[in-house]
Design an enzyme around this catalytic site. Structure first.
Site, PDB file in Angstrom:
ATOM      1  N   LYS A 204      31.324 -44.687  -1.075  1.00 32.84           N
ATOM      2  CA  LYS A 204      32.600 -44.842  -1.781  1.00 32.84           C
ATOM      3  C   LYS A 204      33.734 -44.134  -1.031  1.00 32.84           C
ATOM      4  CE  LYS A 204      30.603 -47.448  -4.648  1.00 32.84           C
ATOM      5  NZ  LYS A 204      29.893 -47.197  -5.883  1.00 32.84           N
TER       6      LYS A 204
HETATM    7  C1  PLP Z   1      28.832 -47.805  -6.936  1.00 32.07           C
HETATM    8  C2  PLP Z   1      29.246 -48.472  -8.192  1.00 32.07           C
HETATM    9  C3  PLP Z   1      28.902 -47.975  -9.443  1.00 32.07           C
HETATM   10  C4  PLP Z   1      27.914 -46.860  -9.642  1.00 32.07           C
HETATM   11  O1  PLP Z   1      28.283 -45.686  -9.036  1.00 32.07           O
HETATM   12  P1  PLP Z   1      27.199 -44.491  -8.931  1.00 32.07           P
HETATM   13  O2  PLP Z   1      28.056 -43.292  -8.655  1.00 32.07           O
HETATM   14  O3  PLP Z   1      26.287 -44.827  -7.812  1.00 32.07           O
HETATM   15  O4  PLP Z   1      26.508 -44.408 -10.227  1.00 32.07           O
HETATM   16  C5  PLP Z   1      29.429 -48.568 -10.578  1.00 32.07           C
HETATM   17  N1  PLP Z   1      30.240 -49.632 -10.476  1.00 32.07           N
HETATM   18  C6  PLP Z   1      30.562 -50.177  -9.289  1.00 32.07           C
HETATM   19  C7  PLP Z   1      31.491 -51.344  -9.250  1.00 32.07           C
HETATM   20  C8  PLP Z   1      30.063 -49.619  -8.110  1.00 32.07           C
HETATM   21  O5  PLP Z   1      30.352 -50.181  -6.918  1.00 32.07           O
END
Ligand code: PLP
Length: 403
Positions: A204
């Site tokens: 991210k």
């Molecule tokens: C990565 C992601 C999540 C989950 O995030 P985590 O921190 O791994 O739980 C939720 N929604 C979207 C759209 C994502 O890309």
């Protein structure tokens, strides 16, 4: 355009570049030097779980997204589950959600005791439009929630979607896993709806490895979240092992184990200080791709918002049907050249466990199916270089076939 690579050490996990064509991984996690130093300091300190670093990270994060409160949690998935529980909707209440999202976000709805109602998408943005949202909400009676995703970092008009869903903003939660750095109009994503959920997963825009944050302007919700993330123990129970902390606590709310650690928070604080630099790099990368692929009729480039700000978490093109390899063949040919890509997302209604737990609209989810067959996400991270992007675009032009 600044070259962000200046001053960056090579990521430890980067593979040595073999002789031959340039290899470009889909994504690499960049942890800046200050974050590594912070991590070392915390590891040596004698206190590694939730504590003062978490509190400082929350204090520094909230103003960045214009929110009164930030509550750090273990993941965005946990953030969504806790935020939805905090809405206090009756059990099994419908929650409208895009089928073109990460499955974990929809799993969080189920685990919060609510029922996901999948929404079809607009093919240009890959996200629900007011029309597809209204279609999915048709026939619903009574209290309901809405989970809005800002896909790839493209701003979704939260208020417009809430109105189309017949949901007040107090029952809207945003999945901002892609959207740290996204603005809707003149507002940063973070305080538009009741609760906004961020991810610090390895890929991210602000990477810790794992981690999440809920931001909200609601004092009571913030208090609930701060306790619910740690078994529902009274808000400051984490202090009980610090000097001066008391051992007594109560449990007044339903909780789970979803706290962030000081080790993670210390990394996050340094990554947050670097965040603007990373974002300007991501914007440059998107411009390089736009320019490099401008003449290629075979590919539809990602939409650019007319207002607000894109966070460029993903750069996803669509491979138009026609002469030349289809999307899957293209992924294979790019992989053979050492270029990593991905697909965002496998629609939730294609996943076995979800089929029996989600409600689909009468009109079906055909726009999501169309986009799913054609979409392709290109390498984009904090350290991808101009030469990497050139290698990707020339491979695409080469392999894409006649238009
Ligand atoms: C990565 C992601 C999540 C989950 O995030 P985590 O921190 O791994 O739980 C939720 N929604 C979207 C759209 C994502 O890309």
């Amino acid at each position: 355009m600044t070259d962000l690579l200046t001053g960056y050490a090579a990521p430890a996990q980067a593979l040595p570049t073999p002789a031959g064509p340039r290899r470009v991984p889909f994504t690499r996690t960049h942890i800046c030097d200050a974050a590594r130093e912070n991590a070392g300091r915390v590891l040596a300190s004698g206190w590694v779980t939730s504590g003062p670093e978490v509190a400082a990270f929350e204090e520094e994060f909230a103003p960045v997204v214009g929110a009164r409160h930030a509550v750090a949690v273990a993941s965005c998935t946990a953030a969504i589950e806790l935020a939805l529980r905090g809405l206090r909707l009756p059990p099994e209440s419908p929650v409208l959600v895009s089928t073109n999202t990460f499955c974990g976000a929809v799993g969080a709805i189920v685990h919060a005791g609510l029922r996901p109602h999948l929404v079809d998408i607009d093919e240009v943005t890959g996200m629900p439009s007011p029309e597809t949202t209204a279609a999915a909400a048709q026939g619903l009676r009574g209290p309901r929630g809405l989970l809005v995703v800002h896909l790839a970092g493209y701003p979704a008009d939260v208020a417009e979607l809430a109105a189309a869903a017949g949901v007040g903003l107090e029952n809207v939660v945003e999945d901002a896993a892609h959207a740290l750095g996204t603005w809707v109009g003149d507002r940063p994503v973070g305080s538009i709806s009741r609760a906004t959920c961020f991810s610090f997963y390895a890929t991210k825009n602000l990477a810790i490895g794992e981690g999440g944050m809920v931001t909200t302007d609601d004092d009571d919700l913030a208090t609930y979240l701060a306790s619910a993330r740690l078994h529902g123990m009274s808000r400051d129970a984490w202090k009980r092992y610090l000097p001066g902390g008391g051992w007594r606590y109560d449990v007044e709310v339903d909780g789970m184990k979803a706290n962030l650690t000081d080790l993670q928070a210390a990394i996050g604080r340094a990554q947050l200080a670097e965040f603007d630099r990373v974002q300007s790099h991501r914007h440059s990368v998107a411009e390089w791709y736009d320019a490099g692929l401008a003449g290629a009729d075979r590919f539809t480039l990602p939409a650019r918002p007319t207002t607000g700000r894109h966070a460029w978490h993903l750069y996803a093109i669509r491979v138009r049907p026609g002469a030349g390899p289809g999307r899957d063949a293209l992924i294979g040919a790019l992989a053979e050249r050492g270029i990593g890509t991905s697909v965002h997302f496998i629609p939730v209604h294609h996943l076995t466990w979800y089929r029996s737990r989600c409600v689909a609209p009468l009109g079906g989810l055909r726009h999501a199916d169309t986009v799913f067959d054609q979409t392709l996400s290109l390498p984009l991270d904090a350290v991808v270089s101009r030469a990497d992007v050139d290698a990707v675009t020339s491979a695409l032009l080469d392999l894409g076939g006649p238009s």
